[in-house]
Motif scaffolding. Structure first.
Motif, PDB file in Angstrom:
ATOM      1  N   VAL A 255     -99.645  42.997  41.602  1.00  0.00           N
ATOM      2  CA  VAL A 255    -100.488  43.440  40.508  1.00  0.00           C
ATOM      3  C   VAL A 255    -101.071  42.197  39.847  1.00  0.00           C
ATOM      4  O   VAL A 255    -100.398  41.173  39.743  1.00  0.00           O
ATOM      5  CB  VAL A 255     -99.665  44.240  39.488  1.00  0.00           C
ATOM      6  CG1 VAL A 255    -100.559  44.725  38.359  1.00  0.00           C
ATOM      7  CG2 VAL A 255     -98.988  45.408  40.165  1.00  0.00           C
ATOM      8  N   ASP A 256    -102.315  42.294  39.419  1.00  0.00           N
ATOM      9  CA  ASP A 256    -102.973  41.162  38.781  1.00  0.00           C
ATOM     10  C   ASP A 256    -102.067  40.588  37.687  1.00  0.00           C
ATOM     11  O   ASP A 256    -101.573  41.312  36.827  1.00  0.00           O
ATOM     12  CB  ASP A 256    -104.287  41.625  38.157  1.00  0.00           C
ATOM     13  CG  ASP A 256    -105.118  40.442  37.702  1.00  0.00           C
ATOM     14  OD1 ASP A 256    -104.893  39.338  38.218  1.00  0.00           O
ATOM     15  OD2 ASP A 256    -105.979  40.643  36.833  1.00  0.00           O
ATOM     16  N   GLY A 257    -101.800  39.291  37.762  1.00  0.00           N
ATOM     17  CA  GLY A 257    -100.968  38.646  36.752  1.00  0.00           C
ATOM     18  C   GLY A 257     -99.485  38.895  36.946  1.00  0.00           C
ATOM     19  O   GLY A 257     -98.671  38.479  36.136  1.00  0.00           O
ATOM     20  N   GLY A 258     -99.142  39.610  38.020  1.00  0.00           N
ATOM     21  CA  GLY A 258     -97.730  39.945  38.241  1.00  0.00           C
ATOM     22  C   GLY A 258     -96.916  38.741  38.665  1.00  0.00           C
ATOM     23  O   GLY A 258     -97.448  37.788  39.207  1.00  0.00           O
ATOM     24  N   GLY A 259     -95.597  38.792  38.407  1.00  0.00           N
ATOM     25  CA  GLY A 259     -94.709  37.661  38.712  1.00  0.00           C
ATOM     26  C   GLY A 259     -94.603  37.395  40.200  1.00  0.00           C
ATOM     27  O   GLY A 259     -94.639  38.283  41.003  1.00  0.00           O
TER      28      GLY A 259
ATOM     29  N   SER B 278     -90.787  55.028  46.775  1.00  0.00           N
ATOM     30  CA  SER B 278     -90.466  53.603  46.803  1.00  0.00           C
ATOM     31  C   SER B 278     -91.691  52.822  47.306  1.00  0.00           C
ATOM     32  O   SER B 278     -92.823  53.267  47.106  1.00  0.00           O
ATOM     33  CB  SER B 278     -89.253  53.385  47.704  1.00  0.00           C
ATOM     34  OG  SER B 278     -88.873  52.013  47.667  1.00  0.00           O
ATOM     35  N   THR B 279     -91.452  51.681  47.955  1.00  0.00           N
ATOM     36  CA  THR B 279     -92.591  50.794  48.259  1.00  0.00           C
ATOM     37  C   THR B 279     -93.473  51.313  49.391  1.00  0.00           C
ATOM     38  O   THR B 279     -94.704  51.289  49.279  1.00  0.00           O
ATOM     39  CB  THR B 279     -92.090  49.387  48.624  1.00  0.00           C
ATOM     40  OG1 THR B 279     -91.167  49.490  49.717  1.00  0.00           O
ATOM     41  CG2 THR B 279     -91.380  48.752  47.437  1.00  0.00           C
ATOM     42  N   ASP B 280     -92.868  51.798  50.485  1.00  0.00           N
ATOM     43  CA  ASP B 280     -93.708  52.346  51.554  1.00  0.00           C
ATOM     44  C   ASP B 280     -94.563  53.495  51.029  1.00  0.00           C
ATOM     45  O   ASP B 280     -95.725  53.654  51.416  1.00  0.00           O
ATOM     46  CB  ASP B 280     -92.840  52.846  52.727  1.00  0.00           C
ATOM     47  CG  ASP B 280     -92.466  51.718  53.683  1.00  0.00           C
ATOM     48  OD1 ASP B 280     -92.568  50.543  53.284  1.00  0.00           O
ATOM     49  OD2 ASP B 280     -92.061  52.023  54.828  1.00  0.00           O
ATOM     50  N   GLU B 281     -93.984  54.257  50.120  1.00  0.00           N
ATOM     51  CA  GLU B 281     -94.710  55.397  49.548  1.00  0.00           C
ATOM     52  C   GLU B 281     -95.879  54.913  48.686  1.00  0.00           C
ATOM     53  O   GLU B 281     -96.961  55.501  48.700  1.00  0.00           O
ATOM     54  CB  GLU B 281     -93.759  56.266  48.722  1.00  0.00           C
ATOM     55  CG  GLU B 281     -92.767  57.086  49.560  1.00  0.00           C
ATOM     56  CD  GLU B 281     -91.663  56.240  50.184  1.00  0.00           C
ATOM     57  OE1 GLU B 281     -91.381  55.140  49.665  1.00  0.00           O
ATOM     58  OE2 GLU B 281     -91.082  56.680  51.208  1.00  0.00           O
ATOM     59  N   ALA B 282     -95.655  53.813  47.951  1.00  0.00           N
ATOM     60  CA  ALA B 282     -96.735  53.269  47.114  1.00  0.00           C
ATOM     61  C   ALA B 282     -97.887  52.786  47.986  1.00  0.00           C
ATOM     62  O   ALA B 282     -99.053  52.941  47.631  1.00  0.00           O
ATOM     63  CB  ALA B 282     -96.213  52.125  46.250  1.00  0.00           C
ATOM     64  N   LEU B 283     -97.568  52.216  49.146  1.00  0.00           N
ATOM     65  CA  LEU B 283     -98.608  51.697  50.024  1.00  0.00           C
ATOM     66  C   LEU B 283     -99.363  52.824  50.722  1.00  0.00           C
ATOM     67  O   LEU B 283    -100.581  52.773  50.861  1.00  0.00           O
ATOM     68  CB  LEU B 283     -97.993  50.751  51.059  1.00  0.00           C
ATOM     69  CG  LEU B 283     -97.456  49.430  50.483  1.00  0.00           C
ATOM     70  CD1 LEU B 283     -96.594  48.711  51.497  1.00  0.00           C
ATOM     71  CD2 LEU B 283     -98.613  48.545  50.028  1.00  0.00           C
TER      72      LEU B 283
ATOM     73  N   SER C 104     -91.638  47.981  54.069  1.00  0.00           N
ATOM     74  CA  SER C 104     -91.976  47.087  52.960  1.00  0.00           C
ATOM     75  C   SER C 104     -90.795  47.003  52.009  1.00  0.00           C
ATOM     76  O   SER C 104     -89.887  47.836  52.043  1.00  0.00           O
ATOM     77  CB  SER C 104     -93.203  47.606  52.209  1.00  0.00           C
ATOM     78  OG  SER C 104     -92.913  48.870  51.624  1.00  0.00           O
ATOM     79  N   LYS C 105     -90.810  45.963  51.174  1.00  0.00           N
ATOM     80  CA  LYS C 105     -89.755  45.847  50.182  1.00  0.00           C
ATOM     81  C   LYS C 105     -90.352  45.334  48.884  1.00  0.00           C
ATOM     82  O   LYS C 105     -91.462  44.792  48.871  1.00  0.00           O
ATOM     83  CB  LYS C 105     -88.655  44.916  50.679  1.00  0.00           C
ATOM     84  CG  LYS C 105     -89.073  43.471  50.948  1.00  0.00           C
ATOM     85  CD  LYS C 105     -87.847  42.657  51.359  1.00  0.00           C
ATOM     86  CE  LYS C 105     -88.086  41.171  51.240  1.00  0.00           C
ATOM     87  NZ  LYS C 105     -88.754  40.591  52.411  1.00  0.00           N
ATOM     88  N   ARG C 106     -89.627  45.523  47.806  1.00  0.00           N
ATOM     89  CA  ARG C 106     -90.102  45.077  46.509  1.00  0.00           C
ATOM     90  C   ARG C 106     -89.520  43.700  46.230  1.00  0.00           C
ATOM     91  O   ARG C 106     -88.306  43.503  46.321  1.00  0.00           O
ATOM     92  CB  ARG C 106     -89.683  46.067  45.428  1.00  0.00           C
ATOM     93  CG  ARG C 106     -90.184  45.725  44.044  1.00  0.00           C
ATOM     94  CD  ARG C 106     -89.953  46.867  43.085  1.00  0.00           C
ATOM     95  NE  ARG C 106     -90.866  47.982  43.300  1.00  0.00           N
ATOM     96  CZ  ARG C 106     -90.555  49.136  43.876  1.00  0.00           C
ATOM     97  NH1 ARG C 106     -89.343  49.324  44.334  1.00  0.00           N
ATOM     98  NH2 ARG C 106     -91.446  50.089  44.013  1.00  0.00           N
ATOM     99  N   ASP C 107     -90.399  42.752  45.928  1.00  0.00           N
ATOM    100  CA  ASP C 107     -89.932  41.414  45.579  1.00  0.00           C
ATOM    101  C   ASP C 107     -89.589  41.405  44.090  1.00  0.00           C
ATOM    102  O   ASP C 107     -88.438  41.344  43.699  1.00  0.00           O
ATOM    103  CB  ASP C 107     -91.034  40.407  45.917  1.00  0.00           C
ATOM    104  CG  ASP C 107     -90.646  38.998  45.546  1.00  0.00           C
ATOM    105  OD1 ASP C 107     -89.642  38.828  44.846  1.00  0.00           O
ATOM    106  OD2 ASP C 107     -91.356  38.068  45.945  1.00  0.00           O
TER     107      ASP C 107
ATOM    108  N   ILE D 199     -95.175  43.935  46.126  1.00  0.00           N
ATOM    109  CA  ILE D 199     -94.661  44.656  47.291  1.00  0.00           C
ATOM    110  C   ILE D 199     -94.961  43.796  48.512  1.00  0.00           C
ATOM    111  O   ILE D 199     -96.064  43.285  48.662  1.00  0.00           O
ATOM    112  CB  ILE D 199     -95.324  46.034  47.433  1.00  0.00           C
ATOM    113  CG1 ILE D 199     -94.795  46.985  46.352  1.00  0.00           C
ATOM    114  CG2 ILE D 199     -95.050  46.624  48.813  1.00  0.00           C
ATOM    115  CD1 ILE D 199     -95.381  48.374  46.391  1.00  0.00           C
ATOM    116  N   ILE D 200     -93.949  43.600  49.340  1.00  0.00           N
ATOM    117  CA  ILE D 200     -94.132  42.820  50.560  1.00  0.00           C
ATOM    118  C   ILE D 200     -94.094  43.764  51.751  1.00  0.00           C
ATOM    119  O   ILE D 200     -93.104  44.465  51.979  1.00  0.00           O
ATOM    120  CB  ILE D 200     -93.031  41.755  50.709  1.00  0.00           C
ATOM    121  CG1 ILE D 200     -93.055  40.808  49.505  1.00  0.00           C
ATOM    122  CG2 ILE D 200     -93.237  40.968  52.003  1.00  0.00           C
ATOM    123  CD1 ILE D 200     -92.034  39.694  49.577  1.00  0.00           C
TER     124      ILE D 200
END
Lengths: 320, 320
Positions: free
Chosen positions: A316-320, B129-134, B304-307, B312-313
């Protein structure tokens, strides 16, 4: 909002006004809405302008059948290619794109914009990057947002179709990509796409961004009635030269294309010697993106980066 | 492939055969195709079975108008919700989902599967989760692939609609999420979705995965003619208990649902005491995913996974 539909429902005297003027206009600007109908709507719902109507149309629709909210507001995303385009996209000769030169993992990216025969401008870019792989649409990252703004300024905010020289992402750069662009499989397939676009759309202009796009369109040579404009790619190193090049074609394209309805364009606009990212980026319209794409994607520059060839990091823009 | 369309074009005696049997069948299994027509097709194109026909239908379609390749093969993706569903999805009360408890950055995820009134099973899960977000679709990661396989084994490989207890991703777990699930805004909106599904679809079964889903459906209490089955969530810690629970409902669901045409289901199937990821995962069908989704996405587990909360990676399976 589906402006072509909206404007088709307005009284003729309103059809050349900007969307901002329509927002401020009384409901009587709609074909068939008399002053007494408008007065009744105002008494019943406190709705006196089109702007307020748009906010409340879904709720009063049962009592106000002059505008169909489904047609007016939806789809607010790009559902994807129709059958004919799916046939052509599924014919891509994957093996003509060597894995040594192209990133194959995330698949090809084919287009962005109108596949329904309403495009008056064809834009040809270079190749898709990470934001494009995530959206499965062309030119949605920072370069795409700069191009989007240029198109808006010459008068086109939706009647375009954007394709790339290569449907796969280039791993590097250099002369090898000129050779690959001319190779039989890649060239023949790309030109089937160009031909279908020219055949199905009332094209006025073909705008090439970058040398690879220019060569691809030149080799093809079947632009028909459309005028070809060759512009420097927005990511070229010498931005001052790029923008002077963009400026030099601006008025020609402005005069050549019929502007999209409801869009206020900027006659004689000139870029500075550098991009100003606060004003020179345009949001990639939701109508160009798949359902569910977050609001911040396609705005404020590129949102993802490549870690290794086989990873994409979306932030996300500006995200860590 | 659009099997309901395909089977509607077959002679009655073939309509109950599996898709594998149809692949091996002669062209005369198609309504209106005589043995002489089939013979001519074989002489002209060396096409004698349905399997070979499917591979070549696009090329010979001009001379073989018994099956429409557009209807048979496309769309091979989910174009997104129709207007009525877009209205409802756009009404989500974003502010009812506290940013302290939910990840808001990537937006809500609403559904996966059929929104066209053909669902016989409603699946209720927990949260995306992340795959769902993508993918902007529910249950596409590893848990979704385990559920997908369970649905296939009871006889459903497309006639489902999958929704979650929460349209936004949970930041943690615990009792607070029971409270949030019961909170007015979240509950009322979720139940508008449940109600629309029950109203528009010939539901036979509602399958809840996990305690939050079970409570959400129980609170709602308007399952109508559909039988509610409460199963343990595939990610629950005690897999042996989970699978014994999945086994105990298997035959009931199997008997309750009308199987999808052309699908071979497994009467009396029983899971082992642990998942076997080589056989217990099903590919999320391309028909459930947006146009352009890579083949490997929705298969072989979560991709994918959440960093951090705001990253999201996405990695190709086995990618560096």
């Amino acid at each position: 909002m589906n402006l072509p539909y909206l404007y088709s429902k307005l009284k003729p005297s309103y059809r050349l006004r900007s969307i901002d003027e329509i927002y401020a206009a009384p409901l009587t600007c709609i074909n068939g809405v008399s002053s007494s109908t408008a007065r009744n709507i105002e008494l019943a719902y406190r709705i006196s302008t089109m702007g307020v109507l748009f906010k409340n149309l879904r709720n009063i629709y049962a009592h106000f059948n002059y505008l169909d909210p489904c047609k007016l507001f939806y789809p607010s995303f790009d559902p994807g290619p129709n059958c004919g385009w799916q046939f052509l996209f599924s014919d891509i000769p994957h093996d003509s794109f060597p894995a040594a030169n192209f990133r194959k993992e995330f698949g090809p990216v084919f287009y962005r914009g109108r596949l329904d025969g309403t495009a008056r401008v064809m834009v040809v870019g270079q190749d898709p990057s990470t934001d494009e792989a995530l959206a499965k649409r062309a030119m949605v990252g920072q370069a795409g947002q700069l191009v989007q703004k240029y198109l808006e300024r010459v008068g086109i905010d939706r009647s375009y179709i954007i394709v790339n020289t290569f449907a796969y992402s280039m791993k590097s750069s250099g002369a090898i990509y000129d050779t690959l662009s001319e190779s039989a499989g890649i060239r023949a397939y790309r030109e089937r796409i160009f031909d279908k676009i020219v055949t199905e759309n009332p094209l006025q202009a073909i705008i090439c961004f970058g040398a690879l796009a220019r060569k691809a369109v030149y080799m093809w040579g079947r632009a028909g009635a459309a005028t070809v404009y060759n512009l420097t790619h927005p990511t070229a190193p010498d931005t001052a030269a790029t923008l002077s090049d963009w400026n030099s074609d601006f008025d020609n394209i402005y005069e050549r294309v019929t502007p999209d309805v409801g869009l206020v364009r900027t006659r004689g606009f000139r870029y500075d010697i550098d991009f100003h990212y606060d004003v020179d980026l345009a949001k990639i319209p939701a109508r160009d993106l798949p359902f569910g794409t977050p609001e911040w994607f396609g705005t404020g520059g590129t949102k993802s980066k490549r870690d290794t060839d086989r990873k994409i990091i979306l932030s996300v823009d500006g995200g860590g």
